[in-house]
Design an enzyme around this catalytic site. Sequence first.
Site, PDB file in Angstrom:
ATOM      1  CG  MET A   1       0.412  -5.329  11.013  1.00  0.00           C
ATOM      2  SD  MET A   1      -1.136  -5.081  10.355  1.00  0.00           S
ATOM      3  CE  MET A   1      -1.863  -6.522  10.570  1.00  0.00           C
TER       4      MET A   1
ATOM      5  CG  LEU B   1      -0.791   3.515  16.968  1.00  0.00           C
ATOM      6  CD1 LEU B   1      -1.418   4.098  15.449  1.00  0.00           C
ATOM      7  CD2 LEU B   1       0.556   3.657  17.294  1.00  0.00           C
TER       8      LEU B   1
ATOM      9  CB  THR C   1     -11.915   7.095  16.414  1.00  0.00           C
ATOM     10  OG1 THR C   1     -12.439   5.653  15.982  1.00  0.00           O
ATOM     11  CG2 THR C   1     -12.299   8.254  15.382  1.00  0.00           C
TER      12      THR C   1
ATOM     13  CG  ASN D   1      -2.385  -0.792   0.847  1.00  0.00           C
ATOM     14  OD1 ASN D   1      -3.108  -0.520   0.164  1.00  0.00           O
ATOM     15  ND2 ASN D   1      -2.275  -1.792   1.491  1.00  0.00           N
TER      16      ASN D   1
ATOM     17  CG  ASP E   1      -9.202  -2.258  12.566  1.00  0.00           C
ATOM     18  OD1 ASP E   1      -8.452  -1.796  12.316  1.00  0.00           O
ATOM     19  OD2 ASP E   1      -8.925  -3.708  12.911  1.00  0.00           O
TER      20      ASP E   1
ATOM     21  CG  HIS F   1      -9.454  -3.228   8.620  1.00  0.00           C
ATOM     22  ND1 HIS F   1      -8.712  -3.657   9.440  1.00  0.00           N
ATOM     23  CD2 HIS F   1     -10.667  -3.917   8.482  1.00  0.00           C
ATOM     24  CE1 HIS F   1      -9.028  -4.766  10.000  1.00  0.00           C
ATOM     25  NE2 HIS F   1     -10.274  -4.790   9.305  1.00  0.00           N
TER      26      HIS F   1
ATOM     27  CD  GLU G   1     -15.115   0.544  19.221  1.00  0.00           C
ATOM     28  OE1 GLU G   1     -15.669  -0.205  18.872  1.00  0.00           O
ATOM     29  OE2 GLU G   1     -15.736   1.910  19.492  1.00  0.00           O
TER      30      GLU G   1
ATOM     31  CB  SER H   1     -12.988   0.519   5.083  1.00  0.00           C
ATOM     32  OG  SER H   1     -13.890  -0.679   4.934  1.00  0.00           O
TER      33      SER H   1
ATOM     34  CG  ASN I   1      -5.677   1.625   9.608  1.00  0.00           C
ATOM     35  OD1 ASN I   1      -4.661   1.198   9.135  1.00  0.00           O
ATOM     36  ND2 ASN I   1      -6.749   0.503   9.858  1.00  0.00           N
TER      37      ASN I   1
ATOM     38  CD  GLU J   1      -5.803  -3.640   1.246  1.00  0.00           C
ATOM     39  OE1 GLU J   1      -4.977  -3.113   1.894  1.00  0.00           O
ATOM     40  OE2 GLU J   1      -6.210  -5.211   1.508  1.00  0.00           O
TER      41      GLU J   1
HETATM   42  C1  GAR Z   1      -2.975  -4.732   4.010  1.00  0.00           C
HETATM   43  O1  GAR Z   1      -3.759  -5.592   3.447  1.00  0.00           O
HETATM   44  C2  GAR Z   1      -3.788  -3.963   4.812  1.00  0.00           C
HETATM   45  O2  GAR Z   1      -5.056  -3.649   4.751  1.00  0.00           O
HETATM   46  C3  GAR Z   1      -3.824  -4.704   6.078  1.00  0.00           C
HETATM   47  O3  GAR Z   1      -2.401  -5.249   6.403  1.00  0.00           O
HETATM   48  C4  GAR Z   1      -1.931  -5.505   4.896  1.00  0.00           C
HETATM   49  C5  GAR Z   1      -0.652  -4.626   4.615  1.00  0.00           C
HETATM   50  O4  GAR Z   1      -0.250  -4.868   3.305  1.00  0.00           O
HETATM   51  N1  GAR Z   1      -3.804  -3.768   7.557  1.00  0.00           N
HETATM   52  C6  GAR Z   1      -4.353  -4.356   8.188  1.00  0.00           C
HETATM   53  O5  GAR Z   1      -4.774  -5.520   8.478  1.00  0.00           O
HETATM   54  C7  GAR Z   1      -4.816  -3.323   9.573  1.00  0.00           C
HETATM   55  N2  GAR Z   1      -5.658  -3.692  10.530  1.00  0.00           N
HETATM   56  P1  GAR Z   1       0.944  -4.177   2.688  1.00  0.00           P
HETATM   57  O6  GAR Z   1       2.070  -3.943   3.869  1.00  0.00           O
HETATM   58  O7  GAR Z   1       1.430  -4.860   1.608  1.00  0.00           O
HETATM   59  O8  GAR Z   1       0.290  -2.714   2.454  1.00  0.00           O
END
Ligand code: GAR
Length: 216
Positions: free
Chosen positions: A92, A95, A143, A16, A147, A111, A145, A138, A109, A176
């Site tokens: 990951m 915070l 915030t 991403n 995700d 998700h 809470e 998404s 973020n 994404e």
């Molecule tokens: C992505 O799928 C992202 O949406 C997810 O981790 C992956 C990271 O991939 N994020 C979460 O699960 C956060 N709760 P990337 O390092 O290749 O972007």
Amino acid sequence: MNRAGIVILISGRGSNMQAILEAARAGDFPAEIRAVISNAPEAAGLERARAADVATEVVNHRDYRNRTEFDRALMEKIDARTPDLVALAGFMRILGPEFIDHYAGRLINIHPSLLPKFPGLDTHERALASGAKVHGASVHFVTREVDSGPIIIQAAVPVLAHDTPETLAARVLEEEHRIYPQAIRWFAENRLSIRDGRVLLDGAQRPEQGLVAASR
Ligand code: GAR
């Protein structure tokens, strides 16, 4: 053009992050990446950022006694870059409230689910197990809470008959990479606001603009 400054936080692969870097390379993108920061020194995304000539930093969570100390060290590194926006891209670590409040309204973020469905981990496995016919991703303001928080944009993909968590994850990931740069573009163009917990685009609710539906 006065470009908005962004700091991206990662923990792993950084695809991403890469999509954002590529968007930012296009001449008309209204934001510039000031730094990529990882809590994990081994994150593959750090190498990708360096290859793109972007400044990188590591704030290793293992070096701190507790979350508050880690969060403060991270805030210091981020604030040294004076960003307008902090973008979590596969970051990951959870915070704490001090961190989240400090960046209120300028922390977003991505998700891998259609929130509020499937917050947390293993979203693709859980989507398959639920029998859902659509799944997705998404981008949202962060915030307190985990995700949750006002949704900026979502992308929906079909769940197909022979999907495994891996094939479904790959279909979602492609989306994404489309929606994260779009959300950042809107933020940098000052087009987003939050009212009553909902994101407005150009001062109005425009749910149709915040939804990307993929064809198979
Ligand atoms: C992505 O799928 C992202 O949406 C997810 O981790 C992956 C990271 O991939 N994020 C979460 O699960 C956060 N709760 P990337 O390092 O290749 O972007």
